[in-house]
Motif scaffolding. Structure first.
Motif, PDB file in Angstrom:
ATOM      1  N   ASN A   1      63.374  -1.695   8.486  1.00  0.00           N
ATOM      2  CA  ASN A   1      64.044  -2.975   8.704  1.00  0.00           C
ATOM      3  C   ASN A   1      63.226  -4.138   8.166  1.00  0.00           C
TER       4      ASN A   1
ATOM      5  N   TYR B   1      63.780 -13.130  11.643  1.00  0.00           N
ATOM      6  CA  TYR B   1      63.984 -11.676  11.501  1.00  0.00           C
ATOM      7  C   TYR B   1      62.675 -10.967  11.213  1.00  0.00           C
TER       8      TYR B   1
ATOM      9  N   HIS C   1      73.396  -0.489  11.476  1.00  0.00           N
ATOM     10  CA  HIS C   1      73.367  -1.546  12.475  1.00  0.00           C
ATOM     11  C   HIS C   1      71.993  -1.581  13.108  1.00  0.00           C
ATOM     12  N   PRO C   2      71.259  -2.669  12.938  1.00  0.00           N
ATOM     13  CA  PRO C   2      69.895  -2.717  13.476  1.00  0.00           C
ATOM     14  C   PRO C   2      69.878  -2.830  14.990  1.00  0.00           C
ATOM     15  N   THR C   3      70.882  -3.501  15.548  1.00  0.00           N
ATOM     16  CA  THR C   3      70.835  -3.726  16.993  1.00  0.00           C
ATOM     17  C   THR C   3      71.720  -2.719  17.710  1.00  0.00           C
TER      18      THR C   3
ATOM     19  N   LEU D   1      73.002  -4.461   8.753  1.00  0.00           N
ATOM     20  CA  LEU D   1      71.795  -5.242   8.476  1.00  0.00           C
ATOM     21  C   LEU D   1      71.951  -6.180   7.291  1.00  0.00           C
TER      22      LEU D   1
ATOM     23  N   THR E   1      64.121  -6.614   5.088  1.00  0.00           N
ATOM     24  CA  THR E   1      64.108  -8.075   5.206  1.00  0.00           C
ATOM     25  C   THR E   1      63.265  -8.697   4.101  1.00  0.00           C
TER      26      THR E   1
ATOM     27  N   GLN F   1      73.762  -9.282   8.152  1.00  0.00           N
ATOM     28  CA  GLN F   1      72.941 -10.166   8.973  1.00  0.00           C
ATOM     29  C   GLN F   1      71.874 -10.860   8.150  1.00  0.00           C
TER      30      GLN F   1
ATOM     31  N   PHE G   1      61.350  -8.027  13.542  1.00  0.00           N
ATOM     32  CA  PHE G   1      61.169  -6.666  13.026  1.00  0.00           C
ATOM     33  C   PHE G   1      59.699  -6.282  12.998  1.00  0.00           C
TER      34      PHE G   1
END
Lengths: 256, 281, 260
Positions: B246, B232, B61-63, B70, B250, B73, B236
């Protein structure tokens, strides 16, 4: 072709250009669109003139990044094409992957090159420009080197010519037109790489940074003037390579 | 069955190429860190994370606990970006094709528009992207549509030029043949010139498909459209030193998006265009 | 009524100010097989294209089936075959043959029937679903002939259709062409470089000379109607070939005389 005939040929283009500028100018005036929303061509021109020194210097800074990237990327592309043309099996196997790699949004890697080489130097943008230039030059040159007519190869073999000779006398001349096609594409891409790379962070002397900051403060006239300068450098670069092409390809062509 | 064999070989080669690339990455990393070289750039966990770190980041989970993992998302973001790119691509292709046809049929249009179409190819269109998006935003145009406009612009000119070139490069004798049984000009256009021009058109479409994805991402970036890949990337980028993987993750998704757009056109070309296989040395 | 009537036909090309054809007089009757033969530059291909309304004459008249050439073309009175078979790569063999029928607006079932008929006629039945590049040169030319005959035109114009083929294929296709011509009962105007071919195929050979293009001689071919491989070994055949050859050289001598 007579001068009159030539003038007539260019007339429709001139009409389109003039009409576009007039419509642009008048639409804004008639609908009274706020100046800060949509700049008139005359406003852009006068802004450019006011800031011409700053804009041209910024353009030159960015152009150096583009040029550096162009030099590196094109050299590597030509080298890779020469190597893969020599070992055809490997080349044929890797071609689809090279083409797929060119479909990757390279510019999205600008933040990463900024992290690698530092955001304020020229190197990070040169890296992006180099990668962007690599692919069209590589793909086109490789195609040129390998698209020789079988009859020409057979002729050379009948003279007991070695592979290197065949390369020099047949493959490379055949590849030149396509090589230049790739180079011309690369000139455009190198400028794009440099400017857009700067959108992700760069030196305040750079054109992209300038355009971006003017854009953020809604100074559209300045931003468009900056774009105009970028276009000018880009077109000049393209024409320079096109002129080089004319010199290099002078004389009867060896292949169609 | 030959087809199965060929697909197996393709898949096998792809896996092999990927393995080689991953291996090269890790090897480069290991050598440069061990030797302490700083040229061309300093190698450490931040500038070149381990491949497995990047892959693992996709499933975290990035947040910090909120929202999806991730990869989910990013796939949503990719879909968002893809929509912008696809709409733009479709618009640009249709208008580009139409202009190409118009220019081929009436010389006055060719003389009037072609110089600008050609000149526009030397313009750094991508550089204009952020300006257009911000500017259209002040006109209250939906942000995603502004990005689609960028993509349309990127597609329009190459498609127009290649359509024109393809339509005009038709074999003169084939045109004579059609005239010999009194085919009308439009009949000749649709039955002969357009099918003959398809290879040229698809070559432009392949380039444009890729360019649309790039254009969409770049268009999203400065206006920080949060829903797309560009947003994103900008986000990031700000936290790169904390969480480099991250941004890398992406970019991997962005790369896959670009490649899949390209593949769609390649497959479409295989289905639509029938030509003799080429014979070259 | 003649199928083709050419009266005082002259064609001058602006570029290079070339007088391609001068005062050509020619009448072709229904059912004939007329060959046009001559050296390069004698205007035989130009003449064929003028008959087909693909090029306009500078002066003189051309009537096909009693109509001016442009109307004959609009009425689909003739089919053309070129040296290059000009098959569309993106269409199957069957769809290539059907091309004129599509332009003429025939419906699908009628097209299919006719295409099947034609492929049988040129002995390519069963090749309908093949792609053009899968066929040999000779087979591609047969497809082109089938296509030209698809709407059953009264007149068939052929511009060196077998020029790109080897001698053996050529002789075989010559015999096939005669068979197809007899079956379709059309009139043929045939441009060729080959004296042997002209004599073998035709009822009349028109010998042309160059600079400017004009009719030097006309040789009536009185060989029997049904011709086969053995015809090429008959005495009369050799006599006619010699006659045409001498007419050609005579034309060439006239060239040199005029040039001096």
């Amino acid at each position: 072709m007579t001068a009159r005939r030539q003038a007539l040929d260019w007339a429709p283009a001139a009409v389109v250009l003039v009409l576009t500028l007039v419509i642009w100018q008048e639409t804004i005036a008639v609908f009274d669109i706020k100046r800060f929303l949509a700049p008139q061509p005359t406003a852009i021109a006068s802004t450019f003139w006011d800031h011409r020194s700053e804009l041209l210097h910024a353009g030159w800074y960015t152009f150096q990044e583009a040029l550096g990237g162009f030099a590196i990327g094109c050299s590597l592309g030509i080298l890779a094409a020469l190597v893969l043309a020599r070992w055809r099996g490997v080349g044929r196997a890797l071609m689809p992957y090279a083409i797929a790699a060119s479909a990757v949004p390279i510019i999205a890697f600008a933040p990463i090159t900024n992290a690698w080489f530092g955001p304020f130097g020229k190197t990070s943008k040169m890296a992006i420009a180099a990668v962007l230039c690599f692919f069209p030059v590589f793909v086109n040159t490789l195609r040129g080197l390998t698209s020789v007519r079988p009859a020409s190869i057979e002729l050379m073999r009948s003279y007991a010519a070695g592979e290197i000779d065949i390369f020099r006398r047949v493959r490379i001349p055949t590849a030149l037109p396509l090589l230049f096609t790739g180079l011309k594409i690369a000139t455009v891409l190198s400028m794009i790489g440099a400017i857009v790379g700067e959108y992700f962070g760069g030196s305040p002397n750079a054109l992209g940074v300038l355009i971006n900051s003017r854009n953020a403060t809604f100074d559209f006239e300045d931003a468009w003037a900056g774009i105009g300068v970028a276009c000018a450098y880009g077109i000049a670069f393209y024409l320079a390579i096109a002129a080089l092409e004319r010199i290099a390809l002078r004389g009867p062509s060896t292949e169609d | 069955m030959f087809a199965v064999r060929r697909i197996a070989i393709s898949v096998g080669t792809t896996v092999a190429v990927l393995a080689v690339l991953i291996g090269a990455w890790e090897l480069y990393r290991w050598i440069w860190i061990s030797a302490g070289w700083t040229w061309p750039f300093l190698v450490d966990d931040t500038s070149m994370p381990h491949i497995h770190t990047i892959v693992r980041a996709l499933f975290e989970h990035p947040t910090s606990g909120f929202g999806d993992i991730l990869i989910v998302q990013l796939l949503h973001a990719a879909l968002f970006t893809a929509k912008e790119a696809a709409v733009g691509f479709a618009l640009g292709a249709v208008f580009g094709f139409t202009l190409g046809v118009v220019m081929s049929q009436w010389r006055v249009f060719q003389r009037g528009f072609l110089p600008f179409v050609v000149a526009s190819q030397t313009v750094p269109i991508l550089a204009v992207a952020p300006i257009v998006v911000v500017y259209l935003g002040t006109l209250h145009v939906a942000a995603w549509f502004s990005v689609a406009v960028i993509a349309a612009y990127l597609t329009f000119f190459p498609v127009a030029i290649n359509t024109l070139r393809g339509l005009l490069s038709t074999d003169r004798r084939a045109v004579e043949l059609m005239r010999s049984f009194a085919a009308s000009r439009w009949r000749i256009l649709w039955t002969l010139r357009v099918p003959a021009a398809l290879p040229y058109i698809f070559s432009a479409l392949k380039i444009s498909a890729t360019a649309c994805v790039v254009g969409a991402i770049i268009g999203e970036a400065p206006s920080s459209i949060q829903d797309g890949l560009g947003g994103y990337i900008v986000n990031f980028n700000q936290y790169y030193t904390l969480n480099p993987q991250n941004l890398w993750a992406t970019n991997v998704i962005a790369a896959l998006l670009g490649i899949s757009f390209f593949l769609v056109i390649v497959i479409a070309e295989k289905l639509v265009v029938r030509r003799a296989p080429e014979h070259v040395a | 009524m003649s199928v083709v009537e050419i009266h005082k036909l002259t064609k001058r090309f602006e570029r290079g100010d070339v007088l391609a054809l001068q005062d050509i007089e020619l009448a072709i009757e229904p059912g004939e097989f007329v060959s046009l033969i001559g050296p390069s530059g004698c205007g035989k291909s130009t003449l064929l294209r003028i008959i087909g309304d693909l090029i306009q004459p500078t002066s003189g008249t051309v009537t096909v089936n009693g109509k001016p050439a442009p109307r004959a073309r609009a009425d689909h009175d003739y089919g053309m075959v070129f040296q290059d078979s000009v098959l569309f790569e993106w269409r199957t063999v069957a769809k290539n043959v059907a091309l004129p029928l599509e332009v003429l607006g025939w419906d699908r079932s009628r097209r299919k029937t006719r295409v099947d008929e034609l492929l049988e006629l040129v002995e390519l039945g069963g090749f309908g679903d093949h792609n053009p590049w899968q066929l040999s040169g000779g087979m591609q030319m047969r497809v082109a002939i089938a296509r030209a005959l698809s709407f059953d035109p009264a007149l068939l114009l052929m511009d060196e259709p077998f020029g790109a083929l080897d001698e053996m294929t050529r002789e075989r296709l010559n015999m096939e062409l005669l068979r197809i011509w007899a079956a379709s009962k059309s009139t043929v105007v045939f441009v060729t470089h080959s004296i042997a071919e002209a004599v073998f195929l035709s009822t009349r050979v028109v010998v042309m000379s160059a600079r400017p293009g004009r009719v030097a001689d006309v040789v009536e071919i009185d060989l029997p109607a049904s011709r086969g491989a053995l015809t090429r070994e008959e005495t009369r055949y050799f006599e006619l070939v010699t006659q045409v050859r001498e007419a050609l050289h005579l034309g060439a001598e006239l060239d040199e005389a005029v040039a001096q």
